[in-house]
Design a protein around this motif. Structure first.
Motif, mmCIF file in Angstrom:
data_model
loop_
_atom_site.group_PDB
_atom_site.id
_atom_site.type_symbol
_atom_site.label_atom_id
_atom_site.label_comp_id
_atom_site.label_asym_id
_atom_site.label_seq_id
_atom_site.Cartn_x
_atom_site.Cartn_y
_atom_site.Cartn_z
ATOM 1 N N HIS A 190 127.227 75.080 -41.065
ATOM 2 C CA HIS A 190 126.357 76.496 -40.976
ATOM 3 C C HIS A 190 125.222 76.759 -42.118
ATOM 4 C CE1 HIS A 190 131.062 77.824 -39.949
ATOM 5 N NE2 HIS A 190 130.183 77.424 -38.822
ATOM 6 N N CYS B 259 123.915 77.615 -36.581
ATOM 7 C CA CYS B 259 125.203 76.269 -36.539
ATOM 8 C C CYS B 259 124.312 75.093 -35.976
ATOM 9 C CB CYS B 259 126.113 77.025 -35.924
ATOM 10 S SG CYS B 259 127.615 75.600 -36.096
ATOM 11 N N ASP C 298 131.424 77.396 -33.478
ATOM 12 C CA ASP C 298 130.902 76.142 -34.021
ATOM 13 C C ASP C 298 130.853 75.171 -32.719
ATOM 14 O OD1 ASP C 298 130.891 76.988 -36.453
ATOM 15 O OD2 ASP C 298 132.680 75.845 -37.218
#
Length: 182
Positions: free
Chosen positions: A62, A145, A169
């Motif tokens: 991140h 991400c 994610d």
């Protein structure tokens, strides 16, 4: 506090001075004056975050883009994680390179990850509680991400299992396709 630059010198591994005896221990987990001296900067932390993860959870990679880029000071207060920072500053000689360290309640180490880096970790213990200070507020519209397993980065995660990822994610992009810092 001892500050050790890693292979990417902007990322620092911090080890506090711990005072302990048969009753337990004491250490300063954060002191702005000492942190700024050992890190050689003037950090202004505005938000503290606390997450709990079970074994095998991988969070990251991140980051937030300018004008809401975040520096992070991270540590573990219960359990153990492998923590990673990836340089995503295109003009940097270490662009696309990564560094990592084991952070645990036992070793009490912290990692300073400046703005311009993507960050992630995988939980190695049954559970882990992860605390971090940030230099800017969470701004979802600036959040990005990068895929944790991008072969162009080649992170050597110390795991022999497929990690558990959030839906967000799972949508991480390759570094080649990521919005990066100039």
């Amino acid at each position: 506090m001892l500050a050790e630059p890693l292979a990417i010198p902007d990322v620092l591994l911090l080890t506090p001075k711990v005072f302990g005896d048969d009753r337990g221990f004491f250490y300063e987990s954060f002191n702005a004056r000492v942190f700024n001296e050992v890190a050689g900067l003037q950090a202004d932390f505005v938000q503290d975050n606390h997450s709990r993860s079970t074994k095998g959870v991988l969070r990251g990679l991140h980051y937030q883009l300018p004008s809401h880029a975040q520096g992070k000071l991270v540590r573990v207060v219960q359990g153990e994680v492998f923590d990673v920072a990836v340089d995503i500053r295109r003009a940097s000689p270490t662009f696309g390179k990564w560094v990592g360290a084991v952070l645990s309640a036992e070793n009490k180490r912290q990692l300073w990850i400046p703005a311009g880096f993507a960050h992630g970790f995988v939980t190695l213990s049954d559970t882990a509680e992860f605390l971090y200070k940030t230099t800017d507020f969470y701004s979802p519209q600036y959040e990005r991400c990068i895929a944790w397993d991008d072969p162009a980065i080649g992170i050597e995660w110390p795991i022999d299992f497929t990690p558990s990822l959030s839906g967000k994610d799972q949508l991480g992009v390759a570094l080649a396709d990521a919005d990066c810092f100039d």
